[in-house]
Design a protein around this motif. Structure first.
Motif, PDB file in Angstrom:
ATOM      1  N   LYS A 155      37.547  51.117  51.836  1.00  0.00           N
ATOM      2  CA  LYS A 155      37.660  51.593  50.453  1.00  0.00           C
ATOM      3  C   LYS A 155      37.889  50.355  49.589  1.00  0.00           C
ATOM      4  CE  LYS A 155      40.361  55.421  51.347  1.00  0.00           C
ATOM      5  NZ  LYS A 155      41.679  55.184  51.641  1.00  0.00           N
ATOM      6  N   GLY A 156      37.426  50.371  48.388  1.00  0.00           N
ATOM      7  CA  GLY A 156      37.651  49.239  47.499  1.00  0.00           C
ATOM      8  C   GLY A 156      36.499  48.254  47.548  1.00  0.00           C
ATOM      9  N   ASP A 157      36.489  47.363  46.603  1.00  0.00           N
ATOM     10  CA  ASP A 157      35.392  46.424  46.437  1.00  0.00           C
ATOM     11  C   ASP A 157      35.689  45.146  47.213  1.00  0.00           C
ATOM     12  OD1 ASP A 157      33.375  44.829  45.609  1.00  0.00           O
ATOM     13  OD2 ASP A 157      33.887  44.875  43.480  1.00  0.00           O
ATOM     14  N   LEU A 158      34.884  44.879  48.228  1.00  0.00           N
ATOM     15  CA  LEU A 158      35.097  43.697  49.066  1.00  0.00           C
ATOM     16  C   LEU A 158      34.822  42.407  48.298  1.00  0.00           C
ATOM     17  CD1 LEU A 158      33.375  45.197  52.156  1.00  0.00           C
ATOM     18  CD2 LEU A 158      35.642  44.200  52.269  1.00  0.00           C
ATOM     19  N   GLY A 159      34.094  42.518  47.226  1.00  0.00           N
ATOM     20  CA  GLY A 159      33.755  41.331  46.461  1.00  0.00           C
ATOM     21  C   GLY A 159      32.631  40.557  47.137  1.00  0.00           C
ATOM     22  N   ASP A 160      32.111  39.578  46.445  1.00  0.00           N
ATOM     23  CA  ASP A 160      31.061  38.710  46.976  1.00  0.00           C
ATOM     24  C   ASP A 160      31.570  37.284  46.811  1.00  0.00           C
ATOM     25  OD1 ASP A 160      28.916  37.064  47.373  1.00  0.00           O
ATOM     26  OD2 ASP A 160      27.531  38.196  46.107  1.00  0.00           O
ATOM     27  N   PHE A 161      31.934  36.672  47.943  1.00  0.00           N
ATOM     28  CA  PHE A 161      32.586  35.361  47.889  1.00  0.00           C
ATOM     29  C   PHE A 161      31.631  34.262  47.427  1.00  0.00           C
ATOM     30  CE2 PHE A 161      35.987  36.550  51.343  1.00  0.00           C
ATOM     31  CZ  PHE A 161      36.457  37.541  50.506  1.00  0.00           C
ATOM     32  N   SER A 162      30.320  34.560  47.375  1.00  0.00           N
ATOM     33  CA  SER A 162      29.371  33.528  46.945  1.00  0.00           C
ATOM     34  C   SER A 162      29.168  33.570  45.428  1.00  0.00           C
ATOM     35  CB  SER A 162      28.025  33.741  47.643  1.00  0.00           C
ATOM     36  OG  SER A 162      27.368  34.874  47.106  1.00  0.00           O
ATOM     37  N   ASP A 163      29.745  34.618  44.825  1.00  0.00           N
ATOM     38  CA  ASP A 163      29.524  34.894  43.411  1.00  0.00           C
ATOM     39  C   ASP A 163      30.398  34.009  42.508  1.00  0.00           C
ATOM     40  OD1 ASP A 163      28.515  36.799  41.403  1.00  0.00           O
ATOM     41  OD2 ASP A 163      30.634  37.303  41.210  1.00  0.00           O
ATOM     42  N   ALA A 164      29.833  33.559  41.386  1.00  0.00           N
ATOM     43  CA  ALA A 164      30.563  32.670  40.471  1.00  0.00           C
ATOM     44  C   ALA A 164      31.824  33.346  39.921  1.00  0.00           C
ATOM     45  CB  ALA A 164      29.654  32.245  39.327  1.00  0.00           C
ATOM     46  N   LYS A 165      31.736  34.649  39.667  1.00  0.00           N
ATOM     47  CA  LYS A 165      32.878  35.372  39.106  1.00  0.00           C
ATOM     48  C   LYS A 165      34.035  35.390  40.120  1.00  0.00           C
ATOM     49  CE  LYS A 165      33.786  39.820  37.332  1.00  0.00           C
ATOM     50  NZ  LYS A 165      33.321  41.078  37.906  1.00  0.00           N
ATOM     51  N   PHE A 166      33.697  35.601  41.379  1.00  0.00           N
ATOM     52  CA  PHE A 166      34.737  35.567  42.421  1.00  0.00           C
ATOM     53  C   PHE A 166      35.323  34.160  42.526  1.00  0.00           C
ATOM     54  CE2 PHE A 166      35.993  34.383  46.678  1.00  0.00           C
ATOM     55  CZ  PHE A 166      36.956  35.341  46.957  1.00  0.00           C
ATOM     56  N   GLN A 167      34.443  33.163  42.538  1.00  0.00           N
ATOM     57  CA  GLN A 167      34.876  31.778  42.722  1.00  0.00           C
ATOM     58  C   GLN A 167      35.655  31.239  41.518  1.00  0.00           C
ATOM     59  OE1 GLN A 167      34.730  29.732  45.347  1.00  0.00           O
ATOM     60  NE2 GLN A 167      33.515  30.967  46.765  1.00  0.00           N
ATOM     61  N   ALA A 168      35.567  31.964  40.377  1.00  0.00           N
ATOM     62  CA  ALA A 168      36.299  31.519  39.181  1.00  0.00           C
ATOM     63  C   ALA A 168      37.803  31.745  39.327  1.00  0.00           C
ATOM     64  CB  ALA A 168      35.759  32.233  37.948  1.00  0.00           C
ATOM     65  N   GLN A 169      38.203  32.510  40.342  1.00  0.00           N
ATOM     66  CA  GLN A 169      39.632  32.717  40.577  1.00  0.00           C
ATOM     67  C   GLN A 169      40.263  31.402  41.038  1.00  0.00           C
ATOM     68  OE1 GLN A 169      40.732  36.616  42.430  1.00  0.00           O
ATOM     69  NE2 GLN A 169      38.604  36.615  43.075  1.00  0.00           N
ATOM     70  N   THR A 170      41.580  31.282  40.792  1.00  0.00           N
ATOM     71  CA  THR A 170      42.260  30.065  41.237  1.00  0.00           C
ATOM     72  C   THR A 170      42.518  30.152  42.747  1.00  0.00           C
ATOM     73  OG1 THR A 170      44.474  30.983  40.920  1.00  0.00           O
ATOM     74  CG2 THR A 170      43.470  29.884  39.010  1.00  0.00           C
ATOM     75  N   ASP A 171      42.783  28.996  43.354  1.00  0.00           N
ATOM     76  CA  ASP A 171      43.140  28.966  44.776  1.00  0.00           C
ATOM     77  C   ASP A 171      44.350  29.867  45.019  1.00  0.00           C
ATOM     78  OD1 ASP A 171      41.103  27.216  45.252  1.00  0.00           O
ATOM     79  OD2 ASP A 171      42.367  25.538  45.928  1.00  0.00           O
ATOM     80  N   GLY A 172      45.308  29.814  44.073  1.00  0.00           N
ATOM     81  CA  GLY A 172      46.530  30.612  44.220  1.00  0.00           C
ATOM     82  C   GLY A 172      46.243  32.107  44.259  1.00  0.00           C
ATOM     83  N   GLU A 173      45.262  32.551  43.486  1.00  0.00           N
ATOM     84  CA  GLU A 173      44.904  33.976  43.488  1.00  0.00           C
ATOM     85  C   GLU A 173      44.325  34.384  44.845  1.00  0.00           C
ATOM     86  OE1 GLU A 173      43.504  35.622  39.301  1.00  0.00           O
ATOM     87  OE2 GLU A 173      42.766  33.578  39.585  1.00  0.00           O
ATOM     88  N   LEU A 174      43.444  33.551  45.380  1.00  0.00           N
ATOM     89  CA  LEU A 174      42.838  33.860  46.677  1.00  0.00           C
ATOM     90  C   LEU A 174      43.900  33.823  47.784  1.00  0.00           C
ATOM     91  CD1 LEU A 174      39.477  31.870  46.413  1.00  0.00           C
ATOM     92  CD2 LEU A 174      39.993  34.212  45.714  1.00  0.00           C
TER      93      LEU A 174
END
Ligand code: HEC
Length: 134
Positions: A79-98
């Motif tokens: 359940k929930g959105d796994l996200g796409d780790f190759s995507d710029a929007k995902f990668q825009a998160q900080t290291d701390g968020e990940l």
């Protein structure tokens, strides 16, 4: 009032079905400010990336997929959105968020505080995730 019955009953049935199967589409995952701005203490060295890749393949690939596209063998059951780790929007998160999301988890995303107890290893996983950027 036959027509009312024909509208009301299927309508009600649909509503009940909807109410029981609906899960609110991923509310924003709020990361505490102190994590958001946390500096990654582990340099993206070859050694760190190797550790990160090994841990990723062992613990994350089954859901997130080899390249982080959200297409692992267990992805469909989540359940929930796994996200796409190759995507710029995902990668825009900080290291701390990940780091925070990986450590704490949420719903079907398991927290890895116990399985990967060494914070430096977790940061290495974050470093590896950065290499999945397209
Ligand atoms: C059992 C399946 C599963 C495994 C294994 C798993 N995840 Fe997840 N992951 C999820 C799900 C489901 C979500 C979406 C959670 C949500 O939004 O509520 C998620 C979300 C995430 C997110 C946030 C995505 C975004 O768009 O911000 C990150 C980061 C993440 N996972 C990293 C990892 C890492 C790193 C590992 C391995 C150490 C891992 N996950 C292992 C299921 C999994």
């Amino acid at each position: 009032m036959r027509t009312t019955k024909y509208i009301l009953i299927p309508g009600l049935a649909l509503f009940v079905l909807f109410a029981f199967t609906y899960t609110p589409q991923s509310e924003k995952w709020v990361v505490p400010a102190n994590f958001k701005t946390m500096k990654n203490p582990v340099a993206k060295s070859g050694e760190s990336l190797e550790i990160g890749e090994e841990l990723y393949m062992q613990h994350c690939k089954s859901c997130h997929g080899k390249e982080g596209l959200g297409d692992g063998p267990k992805a469909a059951d989540q359940k929930g959105d796994l996200g796409d780790f190759s995507d710029a929007k995902f990668q825009a998160q900080t290291d701390g968020e990940l780091f925070y999301k990986t450590k704490e988890g949420r719903d079907d995303m398991p927290g890895f505080a116990k399985k990967i107890p060494d914070n430096e290893d977790l940061w290495s996983v974050v470093n590896f995730i950065r290499t999945l950027k397209q």
